[in-house]
Design a protein around this motif. Structure first.
Motif, mmCIF file in Angstrom:
data_model
loop_
_atom_site.group_PDB
_atom_site.id
_atom_site.type_symbol
_atom_site.label_atom_id
_atom_site.label_comp_id
_atom_site.label_asym_id
_atom_site.label_seq_id
_atom_site.Cartn_x
_atom_site.Cartn_y
_atom_site.Cartn_z
ATOM 1 N N CYS A 21 43.718 27.264 59.379
ATOM 2 C CA CYS A 21 44.463 28.104 58.442
ATOM 3 C C CYS A 21 43.612 29.327 58.100
ATOM 4 C CB CYS A 21 44.818 27.304 57.190
ATOM 5 S SG CYS A 21 45.751 25.798 57.544
ATOM 6 N N PHE A 22 44.044 30.111 57.119
ATOM 7 C CA PHE A 22 43.384 31.392 56.865
ATOM 8 C C PHE A 22 43.018 31.582 55.398
ATOM 9 C CE2 PHE A 22 45.400 31.964 60.899
ATOM 10 C CZ PHE A 22 44.507 32.777 61.601
ATOM 11 N N ASP A 23 41.950 32.353 55.178
ATOM 12 C CA ASP A 23 41.541 32.718 53.830
ATOM 13 C C ASP A 23 42.710 33.394 53.111
ATOM 14 O OD1 ASP A 23 39.018 31.849 54.512
ATOM 15 O OD2 ASP A 23 38.225 33.865 54.897
ATOM 16 N N GLY A 24 42.911 33.010 51.868
ATOM 17 C CA GLY A 24 43.968 33.623 51.073
ATOM 18 C C GLY A 24 45.337 33.007 51.270
ATOM 19 N N GLY A 25 45.484 32.136 52.269
ATOM 20 C CA GLY A 25 46.777 31.530 52.525
ATOM 21 C C GLY A 25 47.162 30.535 51.444
ATOM 22 N N MET A 54 64.503 20.101 61.213
ATOM 23 C CA MET A 54 64.506 19.025 60.227
ATOM 24 C C MET A 54 64.493 19.668 58.847
ATOM 25 S SD MET A 54 60.852 17.403 59.217
ATOM 26 C CE MET A 54 61.730 16.856 57.749
ATOM 27 N N LEU A 55 65.161 19.049 57.895
ATOM 28 C CA LEU A 55 65.242 19.573 56.543
ATOM 29 C C LEU A 55 64.396 18.728 55.605
ATOM 30 C CD1 LEU A 55 69.078 20.349 56.345
ATOM 31 C CD2 LEU A 55 67.205 21.874 57.022
ATOM 32 N N ALA A 56 63.805 19.389 54.615
ATOM 33 C CA ALA A 56 62.998 18.702 53.604
ATOM 34 C C ALA A 56 63.369 19.275 52.244
ATOM 35 C CB ALA A 56 61.516 18.855 53.919
ATOM 36 N N ASN A 57 62.524 19.041 51.242
ATOM 37 C CA ASN A 57 62.873 19.422 49.874
ATOM 38 C C ASN A 57 62.142 20.658 49.355
ATOM 39 O OD1 ASN A 57 64.605 17.071 49.131
ATOM 40 N ND2 ASN A 57 62.736 15.937 49.557
ATOM 41 N N SER A 58 60.945 20.929 49.872
ATOM 42 C CA SER A 58 60.118 21.990 49.308
ATOM 43 C C SER A 58 59.301 22.652 50.409
ATOM 44 C CB SER A 58 59.164 21.419 48.257
ATOM 45 O OG SER A 58 58.211 20.563 48.869
ATOM 46 N N GLY A 59 58.714 23.786 50.074
ATOM 47 C CA GLY A 59 57.860 24.457 51.037
ATOM 48 C C GLY A 59 56.683 23.605 51.458
ATOM 49 N N ALA A 60 56.061 22.919 50.498
ATOM 50 C CA ALA A 60 54.926 22.057 50.825
ATOM 51 C C ALA A 60 55.340 20.941 51.787
ATOM 52 C CB ALA A 60 54.332 21.455 49.552
ATOM 53 N N GLU A 61 56.509 20.342 51.553
ATOM 54 C CA GLU A 61 56.989 19.302 52.463
ATOM 55 C C GLU A 61 57.224 19.857 53.858
ATOM 56 O OE1 GLU A 61 60.137 16.619 51.529
ATOM 57 O OE2 GLU A 61 59.580 16.514 49.419
ATOM 58 N N VAL A 68 40.910 20.190 58.600
ATOM 59 C CA VAL A 68 41.474 21.500 58.275
ATOM 60 C C VAL A 68 40.339 22.508 58.253
ATOM 61 C CG1 VAL A 68 42.716 22.884 56.583
ATOM 62 C CG2 VAL A 68 43.358 20.496 56.931
ATOM 63 N N PHE A 69 40.500 23.587 59.009
ATOM 64 C CA PHE A 69 39.442 24.589 59.128
ATOM 65 C C PHE A 69 40.006 25.971 58.792
ATOM 66 C CE2 PHE A 69 38.553 21.001 61.845
ATOM 67 C CZ PHE A 69 37.250 20.682 61.490
ATOM 68 N N ARG A 70 39.107 26.895 58.469
ATOM 69 C CA ARG A 70 39.535 28.170 57.931
ATOM 70 C C ARG A 70 39.004 29.327 58.774
ATOM 71 N NH1 ARG A 70 42.097 26.546 54.579
ATOM 72 N NH2 ARG A 70 40.561 25.774 53.102
ATOM 73 N N ALA A 71 39.816 30.390 58.815
ATOM 74 C CA ALA A 71 39.400 31.632 59.474
ATOM 75 C C ALA A 71 39.750 32.803 58.560
ATOM 76 C CB ALA A 71 40.122 31.777 60.817
ATOM 77 N N PRO A 72 39.120 33.960 58.768
ATOM 78 C CA PRO A 72 39.425 35.124 57.925
ATOM 79 C C PRO A 72 40.803 35.699 58.244
ATOM 80 C CG PRO A 72 37.316 35.379 59.079
ATOM 81 C CD PRO A 72 38.031 34.242 59.720
ATOM 82 N N TYR A 73 41.474 36.199 57.219
ATOM 83 C CA TYR A 73 42.746 36.891 57.390
ATOM 84 C C TYR A 73 42.455 38.389 57.322
ATOM 85 C CZ TYR A 73 47.833 37.619 56.862
ATOM 86 O OH TYR A 73 49.155 37.978 57.053
ATOM 87 N N PRO A 74 43.059 39.187 58.194
ATOM 88 C CA PRO A 74 42.738 40.616 58.209
ATOM 89 C C PRO A 74 43.274 41.356 56.978
ATOM 90 C CG PRO A 74 44.545 40.149 59.736
ATOM 91 C CD PRO A 74 44.046 38.820 59.236
ATOM 92 N N MET A 100 47.657 17.509 51.656
ATOM 93 C CA MET A 100 47.428 18.198 52.920
ATOM 94 C C MET A 100 47.523 19.707 52.739
ATOM 95 S SD MET A 100 46.624 17.647 56.038
ATOM 96 C CE MET A 100 46.438 18.661 57.489
ATOM 97 N N THR A 101 48.512 20.161 52.005
ATOM 98 C CA THR A 101 48.667 21.604 51.851
ATOM 99 C C THR A 101 47.607 22.197 50.923
ATOM 100 O OG1 THR A 101 50.394 21.228 50.170
ATOM 101 C CG2 THR A 101 51.110 21.663 52.431
ATOM 102 N N MET A 102 47.113 21.421 49.962
ATOM 103 C CA MET A 102 45.983 21.909 49.170
ATOM 104 C C MET A 102 44.771 22.126 50.060
ATOM 105 S SD MET A 102 45.938 20.108 45.399
ATOM 106 C CE MET A 102 45.904 18.416 45.982
ATOM 107 N N ALA A 103 44.562 21.217 51.015
ATOM 108 C CA ALA A 103 43.462 21.393 51.951
ATOM 109 C C ALA A 103 43.665 22.633 52.814
ATOM 110 C CB ALA A 103 43.327 20.156 52.840
ATOM 111 N N MET A 104 44.919 22.955 53.102
ATOM 112 C CA MET A 104 45.238 24.098 53.949
ATOM 113 C C MET A 104 45.151 25.423 53.206
ATOM 114 S SD MET A 104 48.471 22.319 55.882
ATOM 115 C CE MET A 104 49.037 23.804 56.737
ATOM 116 N N ASN A 105 45.288 25.395 51.885
ATOM 117 C CA ASN A 105 45.254 26.631 51.110
ATOM 118 C C ASN A 105 43.919 27.340 51.250
ATOM 119 O OD1 ASN A 105 47.833 26.149 50.129
ATOM 120 N ND2 ASN A 105 47.128 25.286 48.182
#
Length: 425
Positions: A132-136, A105-112, A165-171, A143-148
């Motif tokens: 999602c991960f720390d630093g992402g 499926m195509l959208a307009n932006s990375g966030a979309e 939305v939950f977070r884990a450490p990124y190596p 929704m994507t602000m919550a994921m950041n």
């Protein structure tokens, strides 16, 4: 109009939250160079934040866009579809390393793209949670602000974020997070916060973008894949910044051999035209009902024409080979800077997705965000557009077009050396 006149209009009419801090205004550009409204030339090491991997105004893309303008500019593909959309879907399906047969499926932006990837994952699994991960970094919608994995400046002023939305450490071993610790944190999140039975997907960048250009080890990506398989969760790879040749492969995940269920992409896929895509295994992509995915402008005919031209350029001009060669050149220069400057540390690259740290103490890995800001400011004064990033604001990242000429590349690198000498002397 000149820069001063445009700045006056910006101050009067552009919202502060949307206004660029830069005082120069782009007037024209070509490959890795641009000129502002006063006629000053700049070397572009930012590429519109990773959008211009094949350079400003690649002739083949410009030609394709102009040709499409003479045909159809817009119909809304849900009202009257057109060839470009299905041809882009066909080619992305063939090129994107997801499990099984891919649909698009195509959208307009990375966030979309990320928003829709989460929608697909929830529809496919019947679950709500996302890890999602720390630093992402995934975007600026709610929704994507919550994921950041970073609050400022993206979510500072906007109140409560969506839940589940939950977070884990990124190596990032350089900053004290080993691969084992990251895996332990991910497994702990599944025990304490995000019950696997209620978790739709794990979303990660194979190489952190805004988070500092740190590549996840292959073994870590393999473990994430195993955890997803064990619990029936989907693995979503966010390739918005790392995709379309930045790392020497079309997608960064290809370096690991791991196949996600869904890959999101945008930025350099259309060389500056606004478009993004969600590419995933067919059974997942088909999980939601008719007309549940899309939007008025998603996959516009003009942007689709640009994508098809970009894919042709990749084949005809060996863009992946150029990316690897550029990465080798940058790695060699960074290594020299690490020896020559007490403030330069931890040079790294995956293809042309390259960066180094600015620090006050190499032994302690102490970040120097002030120096990073000063370097970018001084470089711009000398005619070089340069970007910092990272959770600590001290990473200098390189996103120049991989088509940059050797003479222009050398000129830009020389400006950085000059600035480092002035600022650290």
């Amino acid at each position: 109009m000149n820069n001063a006149q445009l700045n006056e209009l910006k101050q009067r009419y552009v919202a502060s939250g949307a206004a660029s801090p830069a005082t120069q205004f782009a007037d024209r550009a070509e490959n890795a160079e641009l000129w502002d409204a006063d006629g000053k030339r700049f070397i572009d090491f930012a590429g519109g934040i990773g959008v211009l991997n094949i350079g400003h105004r690649h002739p083949k893309v410009v030609e394709a866009v102009k040709a499409q303008l003479d045909k159809v500019m817009h119909t809304c593909q849900t009202v009257m579809p057109y060839e470009g959309y299905v041809r882009v879907a066909e080619r992305l399906s063939q090129l994107t390393p997801v499990r099984g047969h891919a649909k698009v499926m195509l959208a307009n932006s990375g966030a979309e793209a990320l928003e829709n990837a989460v929608k697909v994952a929830r529809a496919a699994t019947g679950r709500n949670n996302v890890i999602c991960f720390d630093g992402g970094y995934h975007g600026r919608t709610f929704m994507t602000m919550a994921m950041n994995g970073k609050v400022a400046p993206y979510a500072t002023d906007f109140g409560s974020m969506p839940g589940n939305v939950f977070r884990a450490p990124y190596p990032v071993p350089y900053h004290g997070v080993s691969e084992d610790e990251a895996l332990r944190g991910l497994k702990m999140a599944l025990k304490t916060d995000a019950n696997p039975r209620d978790t739709a997907a794990i979303v990660l960048e194979p190489v952190l973008g805004e988070g500092g250009f740190y590549a996840a080890p292959t073994s870590f990506l393999e473990k994430v894949r195993e955890i997803c398989d064990e619990h029936g969760m989907l693995m979503i790879a966010d390739e918005v910044q790392s995709g379309f040749g930045r790392t020497g492969k079309l997608f960064a995940i290809e370096h690991s051999g791991v196949e996600p269920d869904i890959i999101t992409m945008a930025k350099s896929m259309a060389d500056g035209m606004p478009i993004s895509a969600v590419v995933g295994t067919d059974k997942h992509m088909d999980a939601s009902g008719g007309n549940s995915l899309g939007g008025t402008y998603t996959g516009s005919p003009v942007s689709c024409a640009a994508v098809l031209a970009v894919l042709d350029v990749f084949e005809e001009e060996d863009i992946l080979g150029k990316s690897r060669a550029l990465g080798d050149k940058l790695a060699k220069r960074f290594s020299q800077w690490q020896q020559d400057f007490a403030c330069v540390d931890h040079p790294r690259n995956l293809g042309a997705m390259a960066a180094f740290e600015l620090v006050t103490d190499k032994n302690a890995h102490t970040p120097d965000a002030d120096l990073a800001g000063a370097l970018c400011k001084r470089a711009r004064e000398k005619g070089l557009i340069l970007l910092s990033c990272g959770l600590y604001g001290n990473t200098i990242r390189f996103l120049m077009p991989v088509t940059i000429g050797d003479d222009v590349l050398e000129e830009g690198l020389a400006i950085i050396e000059e600035c480092l000498t002035e600022l650290s002397g």
